[in-house]
Design a protein around this motif. Structure first.
Motif, PDB file in Angstrom:
ATOM      1  N   ALA A 177       4.366   0.405  -7.583  1.00 55.00           N
ATOM      2  CA  ALA A 177       3.457  -0.733  -7.488  1.00 55.00           C
ATOM      3  C   ALA A 177       4.258  -2.028  -7.463  1.00 55.00           C
ATOM      4  O   ALA A 177       5.265  -2.168  -8.154  1.00 55.00           O
ATOM      5  N   GLY A 178       3.806  -2.980  -6.658  1.00 56.55           N
ATOM      6  CA  GLY A 178       4.492  -4.262  -6.573  1.00 56.55           C
ATOM      7  C   GLY A 178       5.629  -4.296  -5.577  1.00 56.55           C
ATOM      8  O   GLY A 178       6.349  -5.291  -5.498  1.00 56.55           O
ATOM      9  N   LEU A 179       5.780  -3.233  -4.788  1.00 53.38           N
ATOM     10  CA  LEU A 179       6.837  -3.218  -3.776  1.00 53.38           C
ATOM     11  C   LEU A 179       6.572  -4.313  -2.740  1.00 53.38           C
ATOM     12  O   LEU A 179       5.439  -4.492  -2.302  1.00 53.38           O
ATOM     13  N   HIS A 180       7.617  -5.044  -2.368  1.00 55.26           N
ATOM     14  CA  HIS A 180       7.458  -6.074  -1.344  1.00 55.26           C
ATOM     15  C   HIS A 180       8.604  -5.956  -0.335  1.00 55.26           C
ATOM     16  O   HIS A 180       9.659  -5.376  -0.625  1.00 55.26           O
ATOM     17  N   PRO A 181       8.427  -6.481   0.872  1.00 52.66           N
ATOM     18  CA  PRO A 181       9.395  -6.266   1.955  1.00 52.66           C
ATOM     19  C   PRO A 181      10.830  -6.666   1.647  1.00 52.66           C
ATOM     20  O   PRO A 181      11.764  -5.991   2.084  1.00 52.66           O
ATOM     21  N   HIS A 182      11.038  -7.756   0.921  1.00 54.13           N
ATOM     22  CA  HIS A 182      12.420  -8.205   0.706  1.00 54.13           C
ATOM     23  C   HIS A 182      13.209  -7.231  -0.158  1.00 54.13           C
ATOM     24  O   HIS A 182      14.448  -7.254  -0.161  1.00 54.13           O
ATOM     25  N   GLN A 240       0.817  -1.205   0.000  1.00 49.80           N
ATOM     26  CA  GLN A 240       0.000   0.000   0.000  1.00 49.80           C
ATOM     27  C   GLN A 240       0.860   1.268   0.000  1.00 49.80           C
ATOM     28  O   GLN A 240       0.596   2.211  -0.744  1.00 49.80           O
ATOM     29  N   VAL A 241       1.900   1.276   0.821  1.00 51.38           N
ATOM     30  CA  VAL A 241       2.793   2.438   0.850  1.00 51.38           C
ATOM     31  C   VAL A 241       3.554   2.546  -0.469  1.00 51.38           C
ATOM     32  O   VAL A 241       3.785   3.644  -0.976  1.00 51.38           O
ATOM     33  N   GLY A 242       3.926   1.403  -1.036  1.00 50.03           N
ATOM     34  CA  GLY A 242       4.603   1.409  -2.321  1.00 50.03           C
ATOM     35  C   GLY A 242       3.762   2.054  -3.405  1.00 50.03           C
ATOM     36  O   GLY A 242       4.256   2.877  -4.192  1.00 50.03           O
TER      37      GLY A 242
END
Length: 210
Positions: A157-162, A149-151
Protein backbone atom coordinates in the motif's frame (compact mmCIF):
# COMPACT_ATOMS: atom_id res chain seq x y z
CA UNK A 1 -16.98 -6.07 -18.64
CA UNK A 2 -14.77 -3.18 -17.57
CA UNK A 3 -13.53 -3.41 -13.99
CA UNK A 4 -13.82 -0.53 -11.54
CA UNK A 5 -10.03 -0.05 -11.73
CA UNK A 6 -10.06 0.18 -15.52
CA UNK A 7 -12.99 2.59 -15.42
CA UNK A 8 -11.22 4.80 -12.91
CA UNK A 9 -8.13 4.85 -15.07
CA UNK A 10 -10.08 5.87 -18.15
CA UNK A 11 -11.76 8.81 -16.48
CA UNK A 12 -8.32 9.61 -15.08
CA UNK A 13 -9.30 10.31 -11.53
CA UNK A 14 -6.54 11.66 -9.36
CA UNK A 15 -5.33 9.06 -6.86
CA UNK A 16 -6.14 9.51 -3.20
CA UNK A 17 -3.03 10.49 -1.34
CA UNK A 18 -1.78 8.05 1.27
CA UNK A 19 0.15 10.31 3.61
CA UNK A 20 2.67 11.13 0.90
CA UNK A 21 4.32 14.48 1.52
CA UNK A 22 5.16 16.76 -1.38
CA UNK A 23 7.66 18.93 0.44
CA UNK A 24 11.20 18.73 -0.97
CA UNK A 25 13.90 19.59 1.58
CA UNK A 26 16.87 21.43 0.14
CA UNK A 27 19.63 18.99 1.06
CA UNK A 28 20.71 16.08 -1.11
CA UNK A 29 20.48 13.70 1.86
CA UNK A 30 16.69 13.92 2.00
CA UNK A 31 16.42 10.13 1.61
CA UNK A 32 18.34 9.62 4.81
CA UNK A 33 15.65 11.41 6.82
CA UNK A 34 12.75 9.62 5.21
CA UNK A 35 11.51 6.08 5.53
CA UNK A 36 12.21 3.36 3.01
CA UNK A 37 11.46 4.79 -0.44
CA UNK A 38 12.21 1.73 -2.57
CA UNK A 39 11.40 -1.96 -2.98
CA UNK A 40 13.92 -4.77 -2.92
CA UNK A 41 14.42 -6.87 -6.04
CA UNK A 42 12.22 -9.60 -4.55
CA UNK A 43 9.48 -7.15 -3.67
CA UNK A 44 9.62 -5.62 -7.13
CA UNK A 45 9.19 -9.09 -8.63
CA UNK A 46 5.93 -9.34 -6.66
CA UNK A 47 4.75 -6.01 -8.08
CA UNK A 48 5.67 -7.02 -11.64
CA UNK A 49 3.79 -10.28 -11.21
CA UNK A 50 0.72 -8.42 -9.93
CA UNK A 51 0.88 -6.00 -12.85
CA UNK A 52 0.17 -8.85 -15.29
CA UNK A 53 -3.34 -9.25 -13.90
CA UNK A 54 -6.20 -7.20 -15.29
CA UNK A 55 -7.64 -6.32 -18.67
CA UNK A 56 -4.48 -4.47 -19.78
CA UNK A 57 -1.96 -6.76 -18.13
CA UNK A 58 0.48 -6.88 -21.05
CA UNK A 59 0.61 -3.08 -21.20
CA UNK A 60 0.82 -2.59 -17.46
CA UNK A 61 3.56 -5.18 -17.01
CA UNK A 62 5.57 -3.68 -19.86
CA UNK A 63 5.28 -0.17 -18.39
CA UNK A 64 6.28 -1.30 -14.92
CA UNK A 65 9.20 -3.37 -16.18
CA UNK A 66 10.68 -0.52 -18.24
CA UNK A 67 10.07 1.98 -15.45
CA UNK A 68 11.98 -0.26 -13.02
CA UNK A 69 14.83 -1.45 -15.25
CA UNK A 70 15.63 2.02 -16.60
CA UNK A 71 14.77 4.10 -13.55
CA UNK A 72 12.21 6.15 -15.44
CA UNK A 73 10.42 9.14 -14.02
CA UNK A 74 6.69 9.40 -14.75
CA UNK A 75 7.20 12.10 -17.38
CA UNK A 76 9.92 10.03 -19.05
CA UNK A 77 7.73 6.94 -19.26
CA UNK A 78 4.53 8.54 -20.53
CA UNK A 79 6.53 10.64 -22.99
CA UNK A 80 8.11 7.61 -24.68
CA UNK A 81 7.36 7.10 -28.37
CA UNK A 82 7.28 3.93 -30.37
CA UNK A 83 10.22 5.23 -32.40
CA UNK A 84 12.31 5.27 -29.20
CA UNK A 85 12.32 1.46 -29.20
CA UNK A 86 14.28 -0.78 -31.56
CA UNK A 87 13.51 -4.43 -30.94
CA UNK A 88 15.88 -5.53 -33.70
CA UNK A 89 18.79 -3.73 -32.05
CA UNK A 90 17.50 -4.38 -28.50
CA UNK A 91 17.80 -0.70 -27.62
CA UNK A 92 15.58 1.97 -26.12
CA UNK A 93 16.29 5.69 -26.18
CA UNK A 94 15.69 7.16 -22.74
CA UNK A 95 14.93 10.86 -22.98
CA UNK A 96 15.70 12.23 -19.52
CA UNK A 97 13.95 15.20 -17.94
CA UNK A 98 15.32 17.74 -15.46
CA UNK A 99 18.32 18.42 -17.73
CA UNK A 100 19.41 14.80 -17.27
CA UNK A 101 21.67 12.82 -19.57
CA UNK A 102 19.62 11.12 -22.30
CA UNK A 103 21.08 7.80 -23.46
CA UNK A 104 20.40 4.77 -25.64
CA UNK A 105 20.16 1.79 -23.30
CA UNK A 106 20.07 -1.96 -23.94
CA UNK A 107 16.92 -4.03 -23.58
CA UNK A 108 17.27 -7.52 -22.13
CA UNK A 109 15.31 -10.57 -23.23
CA UNK A 110 12.56 -10.14 -20.65
CA UNK A 111 11.96 -6.55 -21.75
CA UNK A 112 11.90 -7.48 -25.43
CA UNK A 113 9.36 -10.24 -24.79
CA UNK A 114 7.21 -7.85 -22.75
CA UNK A 115 7.35 -5.19 -25.46
CA UNK A 116 6.46 -7.66 -28.20
CA UNK A 117 3.55 -9.04 -26.19
CA UNK A 118 2.23 -5.53 -25.59
CA UNK A 119 2.75 -4.21 -29.13
CA UNK A 120 0.83 -7.20 -30.50
CA UNK A 121 -2.23 -5.73 -28.78
CA UNK A 122 -1.85 -2.43 -30.68
CA UNK A 123 -3.72 -1.97 -33.96
CA UNK A 124 -3.29 1.80 -34.17
CA UNK A 125 -0.59 3.98 -35.66
CA UNK A 126 -0.35 6.42 -32.77
CA UNK A 127 3.21 7.53 -31.97
CA UNK A 128 3.13 7.09 -28.21
CA UNK A 129 4.50 3.88 -26.78
CA UNK A 130 1.89 3.60 -24.05
CA UNK A 131 -1.72 4.65 -24.52
CA UNK A 132 -4.98 4.37 -22.63
CA UNK A 133 -8.05 2.42 -23.73
CA UNK A 134 -9.32 5.65 -25.28
CA UNK A 135 -6.22 5.78 -27.49
CA UNK A 136 -4.79 8.80 -25.75
CA UNK A 137 -1.38 9.25 -24.13
CA UNK A 138 -1.15 8.05 -20.55
CA UNK A 139 -1.48 10.85 -18.00
CA UNK A 140 0.44 11.30 -14.77
CA UNK A 141 -2.78 10.93 -12.79
CA UNK A 142 -3.73 7.68 -14.51
CA UNK A 143 -0.26 6.17 -13.95
CA UNK A 144 -0.25 7.21 -10.28
CA UNK A 145 -3.61 5.54 -9.82
CA UNK A 146 -2.56 2.38 -11.65
CA UNK A 147 0.64 2.04 -9.62
CA UNK A 148 -1.24 2.47 -6.34
CA UNK A 149 -3.81 -0.15 -7.35
CA UNK A 150 -1.21 -2.71 -8.44
CA UNK A 151 0.79 -1.95 -5.31
CA UNK A 152 -2.18 -2.78 -3.11
CA UNK A 153 -2.77 -5.95 -5.13
CA UNK A 154 0.83 -6.98 -4.45
CA UNK A 155 0.63 -6.08 -0.76
CA UNK A 156 2.47 -2.73 -0.89
CA UNK A 157 0.00 0.00 0.00
CA UNK A 158 1.21 3.50 -0.79
CA UNK A 159 3.36 2.46 -3.74
CA UNK A 160 4.05 5.39 -6.06
CA UNK A 161 5.86 5.64 -9.43
CA UNK A 162 9.04 7.33 -8.23
CA UNK A 163 9.75 4.31 -6.03
CA UNK A 164 10.51 2.39 -9.24
CA UNK A 165 13.37 4.79 -9.97
CA UNK A 166 14.74 4.47 -6.44
CA UNK A 167 14.35 0.68 -6.61
CA UNK A 168 16.37 0.65 -9.82
CA UNK A 169 19.17 2.68 -8.22
CA UNK A 170 19.34 0.47 -5.14
CA UNK A 171 19.16 -2.77 -7.15
CA UNK A 172 22.05 -1.76 -9.41
CA UNK A 173 24.10 -0.47 -6.49
CA UNK A 174 23.61 -3.78 -4.68
CA UNK A 175 24.96 -5.54 -7.76
CA UNK A 176 28.16 -3.54 -7.34
CA UNK A 177 27.59 -1.20 -10.29
CA UNK A 178 30.22 1.53 -10.58
CA UNK A 179 28.92 4.88 -9.34
CA UNK A 180 29.82 6.71 -12.56
CA UNK A 181 28.09 4.07 -14.67
CA UNK A 182 25.03 4.20 -12.42
CA UNK A 183 25.03 7.99 -12.71
CA UNK A 184 24.83 7.80 -16.50
CA UNK A 185 22.23 5.01 -16.42
CA UNK A 186 19.91 7.11 -14.26
CA UNK A 187 20.79 10.31 -16.15
CA UNK A 188 21.99 12.25 -13.10
CA UNK A 189 23.92 15.41 -13.86
CA UNK A 190 25.17 15.62 -10.28
CA UNK A 191 26.90 12.48 -9.02
CA UNK A 192 25.93 13.36 -5.46
CA UNK A 193 22.39 12.24 -6.29
CA UNK A 194 23.75 8.88 -7.43
CA UNK A 195 26.06 8.46 -4.45
CA UNK A 196 23.08 7.94 -2.17
CA UNK A 197 22.47 4.53 -3.71
CA UNK A 198 26.06 3.35 -3.49
CA UNK A 199 26.60 4.76 0.02
CA UNK A 200 23.62 2.87 1.43
CA UNK A 201 24.13 -0.35 -0.55
CA UNK A 202 24.44 -3.51 1.54
CA UNK A 203 27.00 -4.72 -0.98
CA UNK A 204 29.37 -2.01 0.19
CA UNK A 205 29.48 -3.43 3.71
CA UNK A 206 30.00 -7.08 2.80
CA UNK A 207 33.11 -8.49 4.40
CA UNK A 208 33.53 -5.56 6.76
CA UNK A 209 34.08 -8.01 9.62
CA UNK A 210 36.56 -9.98 7.59
Amino acid sequence: MTSSTDFALEIQESPKRRNVKNEKPDTLDVHERQGKDFLTAGEMDMVLKASRKGKFGSRDHCMFLLMYRHGLRVSELIGMRRSDVSLDEARVFVRRKKDGLSTSQPLDGEEIRALRAYLRTRSDDMPWLFISMRRAPFTRQALNYLVSQVGERAGFAGLHPHMFRHSCGHALANKGTDTRLLQDWLGHRDIRHTAHYTRTSAKRFEGIWG
